[in-house]
Motif scaffolding. Structure first.
Motif, PDB file in Angstrom:
ATOM      1  N   GLU A 117       0.865  -1.114  -0.052  1.00 39.25           N
ATOM      2  CA  GLU A 117      -0.048  -0.059   0.032  1.00 39.25           C
ATOM      3  C   GLU A 117       0.957   1.335   0.092  1.00 39.25           C
ATOM      4  O   GLU A 117       0.388   2.149  -0.600  1.00 39.25           O
ATOM      5  N   TYR A 118       2.078   1.125   0.638  1.00 40.18           N
ATOM      6  CA  TYR A 118       2.785   2.282   0.672  1.00 40.18           C
ATOM      7  C   TYR A 118       3.574   2.576  -1.026  1.00 40.18           C
ATOM      8  O   TYR A 118       3.516   3.690  -1.445  1.00 40.18           O
ATOM      9  N   LEU A 119       3.844   1.572  -1.392  1.00 40.91           N
ATOM     10  CA  LEU A 119       4.333   1.873  -2.891  1.00 40.91           C
ATOM     11  C   LEU A 119       3.310   2.182  -3.782  1.00 40.91           C
ATOM     12  O   LEU A 119       3.454   2.926  -4.501  1.00 40.91           O
ATOM     13  N   ASP A 120       2.003   1.773  -3.594  1.00 42.18           N
ATOM     14  CA  ASP A 120       0.777   2.003  -4.332  1.00 42.18           C
ATOM     15  C   ASP A 120       0.565   3.696  -4.050  1.00 42.18           C
ATOM     16  O   ASP A 120       0.130   4.181  -4.841  1.00 42.18           O
ATOM     17  N   PHE A 154       7.252   4.604  -7.644  1.00 45.40           N
ATOM     18  CA  PHE A 154       6.944   3.306  -7.560  1.00 45.40           C
ATOM     19  C   PHE A 154       5.814   2.467  -8.467  1.00 45.40           C
ATOM     20  O   PHE A 154       5.306   1.276  -8.208  1.00 45.40           O
ATOM     21  N   ASP A 155       5.404   3.263  -9.320  1.00 42.63           N
ATOM     22  CA  ASP A 155       4.498   2.588 -10.293  1.00 42.63           C
ATOM     23  C   ASP A 155       4.815   1.376 -10.851  1.00 42.63           C
ATOM     24  O   ASP A 155       4.276   0.383 -10.735  1.00 42.63           O
ATOM     25  N   SER A 156       5.902   1.623 -11.528  1.00 39.66           N
ATOM     26  CA  SER A 156       6.471   0.487 -12.285  1.00 39.66           C
ATOM     27  C   SER A 156       6.998  -0.821 -11.208  1.00 39.66           C
ATOM     28  O   SER A 156       6.635  -1.880 -11.362  1.00 39.66           O
ATOM     29  N   ILE A 159       5.687  -4.677 -11.173  1.00 41.28           N
ATOM     30  CA  ILE A 159       6.574  -5.962 -11.373  1.00 41.28           C
ATOM     31  C   ILE A 159       6.498  -6.689 -10.145  1.00 41.28           C
ATOM     32  O   ILE A 159       6.262  -8.024 -10.239  1.00 41.28           O
ATOM     33  N   ILE A 160       6.115  -6.196  -9.013  1.00 46.55           N
ATOM     34  CA  ILE A 160       5.940  -7.035  -7.736  1.00 46.55           C
ATOM     35  C   ILE A 160       4.668  -7.923  -8.201  1.00 46.55           C
ATOM     36  O   ILE A 160       4.571  -8.891  -7.887  1.00 46.55           O
ATOM     37  N   ARG A 161       3.367  -7.562  -8.673  1.00 42.39           N
ATOM     38  CA  ARG A 161       2.475  -7.967  -8.938  1.00 42.39           C
ATOM     39  C   ARG A 161       2.452  -9.058 -10.232  1.00 42.39           C
ATOM     40  O   ARG A 161       2.086 -10.240 -10.034  1.00 42.39           O
ATOM     41  N   LEU A 162       3.450  -8.621 -11.003  1.00 42.91           N
ATOM     42  CA  LEU A 162       3.804  -9.725 -12.260  1.00 42.91           C
ATOM     43  C   LEU A 162       4.338 -11.036 -11.575  1.00 42.91           C
ATOM     44  O   LEU A 162       4.540 -11.797 -12.297  1.00 42.91           O
ATOM     45  N   ALA A 163       5.263 -10.594 -10.426  1.00 46.03           N
ATOM     46  CA  ALA A 163       6.140 -11.661 -10.079  1.00 46.03           C
ATOM     47  C   ALA A 163       5.532 -12.648  -9.101  1.00 46.03           C
ATOM     48  O   ALA A 163       5.982 -13.428  -8.438  1.00 46.03           O
ATOM     49  N   GLY A 164       4.303 -12.420  -8.903  1.00 49.25           N
ATOM     50  CA  GLY A 164       3.476 -13.085  -7.924  1.00 49.25           C
ATOM     51  C   GLY A 164       3.891 -12.788  -6.359  1.00 49.25           C
ATOM     52  O   GLY A 164       3.581 -13.787  -5.622  1.00 49.25           O
ATOM     53  N   LEU A 165       4.348 -11.426  -5.878  1.00 46.20           N
ATOM     54  CA  LEU A 165       4.741 -11.245  -4.772  1.00 46.20           C
ATOM     55  C   LEU A 165       3.667 -10.339  -4.218  1.00 46.20           C
ATOM     56  O   LEU A 165       4.319  -9.859  -2.821  1.00 46.20           O
ATOM     57  N   VAL A 171       9.767  -2.780   7.070  1.00 43.84           N
ATOM     58  CA  VAL A 171      10.662  -1.212   6.877  1.00 43.84           C
ATOM     59  C   VAL A 171      10.987  -1.268   5.410  1.00 43.84           C
ATOM     60  O   VAL A 171      11.660  -2.237   4.695  1.00 43.84           O
ATOM     61  N   VAL A 172      11.207   0.025   4.811  1.00 43.31           N
ATOM     62  CA  VAL A 172      11.450   0.383   3.496  1.00 43.31           C
ATOM     63  C   VAL A 172      12.374   1.324   3.409  1.00 43.31           C
ATOM     64  O   VAL A 172      12.203   2.476   4.081  1.00 43.31           O
TER      65      VAL A 172
END
Length: 254
Positions: A45-48, A54-56, A60-66, A227-228
């Motif tokens: 949610e932070y990245l979103d 962090f859009d890309s 990529i996180i979603r495409l990677a199944g993570l 943590v990010v």
């Protein structure tokens, strides 16, 4: 002869990419400071919530199944920014056109299908390189040891194994505090200045000091499940060494 020329193209473009803003060995970088510490939501949610940065990466996180991992699992994420992905691919953000540089240039020269969207890259490749940035547990800057790139025998940071089973040295540079208000009497207090986190990817653990040191631009962002730390995109390639992921993408496009 054709194979020799193709390999020559790959080598030249890879070296060009590495020289354009890639991580440098054993250098110091400007402090990016702390971002807003607390975030009410998951790492995902932070990245979103930061599409400009962090859009890309979120795609990529979603495409990677993570995505579920970023929603629920507890870990520390050294977050690359979108600019590193755009440079890698040569794909303008939000545009499906062929880029003029990056892996797309090599694919074009080789007569293979170029990457028009992030989904055109094999999901296993995205997963492999994302996992390099993910580490078990919650660790803020204060939880990492000191590193001094000029005195590694004394302040050597510490090696950590990522969720992708790769190793990176992580440490905090304690910069000097300098008072130069009087140009004739400049004073320097060793290790008393600002502190900046660095992550150094180690390609071969048998050569533990041959690494790619990347500074952190913003540290200690704290979503609910981790943590990010945001990597300085001006000094870093996606995956740390662009040549590796470029080779994987080229191989997948045969």
């Amino acid at each position: 002869m054709r194979r020799f020329k193709i390999r020559g193209y790959i080598f030249m473009i890879s070296m060009l990419l590495l020289s354009m803003g890639s991580c440098k060995k054993d250098e110091y970088y400007k402090d990016g400071g702390l971002a807003q510490a607390k975030f009410d939501g998951s790492i995902m949610e932070y990245l979103d919530s930061k599409p400009r940065e962090f859009d890309s990466i979120a795609q990529i996180i979603r495409l990677a199944g993570l995505e579920n991992d970023f929603q629920t699992k507890e870990f520390t994420f050294f977050a690359p920014r979108d600019e590193s992905v755009q440079k890698l691919i040569g794909l303008a953000k939000g545009n499906a056109q062929r880029g003029a540089s990056g892996v797309n240039m090599l694919l074009y020269l080789l007569g293979r299908d170029t990457v028009k969207t992030l989904a055109d890259v094999d999901s296993t490749i995205w997963r492999k390189y994302l996992l390099r940035y993910m580490f078990n547990g919650k660790r803020k800057l204060m939880d990492y040891p000191q590193i001094d790139f000029d005195l590694l025998n004394v302040f050597k940071g510490q090696n950590y194994t990522s969720l992708g089973n790769t190793v990176s040295n992580i440490g905090v540079v304690y910069n000097d505090a300098i008072n130069d208000s009087d140009k004739n009497n400049i004073t320097r207090l060793k290790y008393m200045g600002y502190r900046q986190l660095h992550i150094s990817y180690i390609p071969d653990i048998s050569r533990p000091t041959e690494w790619w040191a990347c500074p952190i631009a913003s540290s200690d962002i704290q979503p609910d499940n981790g943590v990010v730390h945001v990597i300085d995109y001006t000094k870093a390639d996606f995956g740390y060494r662009s040549g590796e992921i470029i080779a994987d993408i080229l191989e997948s496009k045969r």
